[in-house]
Design a protein around this motif. Structure first.
Motif, short mmCIF file in Angstrom:
data_model
loop_
_atom_site.label_atom_id
_atom_site.label_comp_id
_atom_site.label_asym_id
_atom_site.label_seq_id
_atom_site.Cartn_x
_atom_site.Cartn_y
_atom_site.Cartn_z
N ARG A 151 -5.36 7.53 -5.56
CA ARG A 151 -5.04 6.42 -5.75
C ARG A 151 -3.81 5.93 -4.85
O ARG A 151 -3.21 6.76 -4.39
N THR A 152 -4.02 4.64 -4.74
CA THR A 152 -3.42 3.98 -3.55
C THR A 152 -2.84 2.65 -4.26
O THR A 152 -3.21 2.21 -5.16
N ALA A 153 -1.52 2.14 -3.50
CA ALA A 153 -0.77 1.08 -3.83
C ALA A 153 -0.09 0.43 -2.73
O ALA A 153 0.31 1.35 -1.67
N ALA A 154 0.32 -0.83 -2.62
CA ALA A 154 1.00 -1.38 -1.75
C ALA A 154 2.21 -2.09 -2.03
O ALA A 154 1.85 -2.70 -3.06
N THR A 155 3.25 -2.06 -1.62
CA THR A 155 4.61 -2.53 -1.91
C THR A 155 4.45 -3.97 -1.03
O THR A 155 4.53 -3.93 0.18
N PRO A 156 4.58 -5.26 -1.94
CA PRO A 156 4.60 -6.38 -1.26
C PRO A 156 5.76 -6.56 -0.15
O PRO A 156 7.05 -6.10 -0.42
N GLY A 157 5.39 -7.19 1.16
CA GLY A 157 6.48 -7.32 1.91
C GLY A 157 6.93 -6.14 2.81
O GLY A 157 7.66 -6.11 3.56
N PHE A 158 6.33 -4.78 2.15
CA PHE A 158 6.96 -3.40 2.81
C PHE A 158 6.21 -3.40 4.48
O PHE A 158 5.23 -3.79 4.94
N LYS A 159 7.15 -3.17 5.52
CA LYS A 159 6.85 -2.75 6.79
C LYS A 159 7.20 -1.46 7.18
O LYS A 159 8.64 -1.08 7.09
N PRO A 160 6.42 -0.50 7.40
CA PRO A 160 6.79 0.78 8.06
C PRO A 160 7.44 0.88 9.33
O PRO A 160 7.40 0.00 10.24
N ASP A 161 8.65 1.79 9.31
CA ASP A 161 9.61 1.73 10.43
C ASP A 161 8.89 2.96 11.34
O ASP A 161 9.99 3.34 12.12
N HIS A 162 7.58 3.13 11.53
CA HIS A 162 7.16 4.14 12.25
C HIS A 162 5.72 3.79 12.47
O HIS A 162 5.16 3.17 11.85
N PRO A 163 5.24 4.42 13.50
CA PRO A 163 3.89 3.76 14.12
C PRO A 163 2.77 4.85 13.40
O PRO A 163 1.72 4.50 13.72
N HIS A 164 2.87 5.63 12.69
CA HIS A 164 1.77 6.45 12.07
C HIS A 164 1.08 6.13 10.98
O HIS A 164 1.60 5.49 10.07
#
Length: 365
Positions: free
Chosen positions: A228-241
């Motif tokens: 199962r996957t999900a995405a948080t609106p407006g989320f921007k990771p602070d890492h490049p991985h």
């Protein structure tokens, strides 16, 4: 010779001959003749700011429109040419003269053709590329074999990065004048830049294609495993991985955070392989004491590891996971959600403490 510069006889009688004349006050200064001429309305190269209020200047301007439309347009063309020859500082005046010539609407097609092409040269200098194309198009309507119009169109199109159209203009010009060196040079420059931009474009498209293909393969691998996957609106990771897929082994690796809430610390594992166990990963993390754990209290055998659960209603809970459990087992758990492409584990000491009781209470445990 006397002090007054006049030759005389021994008795003082003036002899005939040229005398040294004094310049009258109204005469123009011979050292600044051109500058002073420019202040005379009849010979002005540019109009002063108060030209509209000066009757003499207005009268002289009216004289410019005396004659047939063809004669007036020809006069404006010649004045424009004179300004253009003087250099860049006079291109603006030249443009005005060429425009005035076209505004006469004379019936001499050849003259109008020249005025359009010459005005295009001025606009080319000022970077008014759309106006260059408009003027050249009008000139080509009057004479489809005007090489200057084709050449200046090519230069404007090049500046607008319309390379195929610019090359087409050069090719048409060379059909008329095959040995025109400026056109040959311009076309070579345009083709070189076009090829360079096309190469960059192809490389970018290839990179984007590979990224899309890679993303599709990872999505298929996640779906195949029922993760199962999900995405948080407006989320921007602070890492490049990112999640990676080893196609040869058909194995996923996932960037994973191990969180230590007791100390407000964390570790980021860049690529946690789905086939590794929780214990194997903890053994690597705690191989040496962390700066925040000088007493080495955090070891695989002395800690408990949890992952957050999330039901279909969005309710958050905790589920303990053993050291021998594979990462893949957690990822495929029905209550686990891989949110924003990141896995998260929470690590706390096994020993009971008030902090631990308070912390567990937040999760209803």
């Amino acid at each position: 010779m006397a002090d007054d510069g006049i030759q005389r006889t021994k008795t003082g009688i003036p002899l005939p001959g040229p005398e040294k004349l004094t310049r009258p006050e109204w005469a123009l200064n011979e050292n600044s003749f051109l500058k002073e001429m420019d202040s005379v309305p009849l010979f002005m190269n540019s109009l002063p700011e108060d030209a509209a209020d000066n009757p003499l200047i207005q009268a002289l301007q009216d004289l410019a429109y005396d004659g047939t439309p063809e004669e007036v347009a020809e006069n404006f063309k010649n004045q424009g040419n004179d300004c253009f020859k003087k250099g860049k500082n006079f291109y603006k005046d030249a443009l005005v003269y060429y425009t005035n010539g076209l505004d006469v609407f004379c019936k001499d097609a050849k003259l109008n053709e020249t005025l359009y092409v010459n005005r295009a040269a001025c606009n080319l200098h000022f970077g008014n590329y759309r106006k260059v194309l408009t003027d050249c198009a009008q000139a080509l309507k009057l004479n489809s074999k005007n090489v200057k119009a084709l050449f200046r169109s090519a230069k404007a199109l090049y500046a607008l990065e319309m390379y195929p159209e610019a090359i087409d203009c050069c090719e048409h010009a060379l059909l008329i004048e095959p040995d025109n060196q400026p056109v040959i040079t311009e076309m070579a420059k345009i083709k070189e830049e076009f090829d360079r931009k096309e190469k960059i474009k192809r490389e970018k498209e290839e990179r984007e294609r590979k990224i899309r293909e890679k993303k599709m393969k990872i999505e298929a691998a996640l779906e195949k495993r029922k993760i199962r996957t999900a995405a948080t609106p407006g989320f921007k990771p602070d890492h490049p991985h990112e999640i990676q897929l080893d196609e040869d082994l058909d194995q996923l690796t996932v960037p994973t955070f191990f969180l230590y809430p007791e100390h407000n610390e964390s570790d980021l594992i860049q690529a946690f392989n789905e086939q590794d166990t929780i214990g194997e990963q903890l053994s690597e993390i705690f191989y040496e004491p962390a700066p925040w754990d000088p007493e080495h209290k955090y070891r695989p055998e002395t800690v408990q590891t949890y992952f957050e659960t999330e039901d279909n209603g969005g309710n958050i809970g905790l589920l303990k996971v053993g050291l021998n459990v594979k990462f893949l087992t957690v990822l495929t758990h029905s209550k686990h959600v891989l949110r924003d492409g990141l896995a998260r584990f929470i690590v706390v000491p096994k020993e009971d403490s008030q902090w631990k009781k308070d912390w567990l209470a937040k999760y209803g445990k």
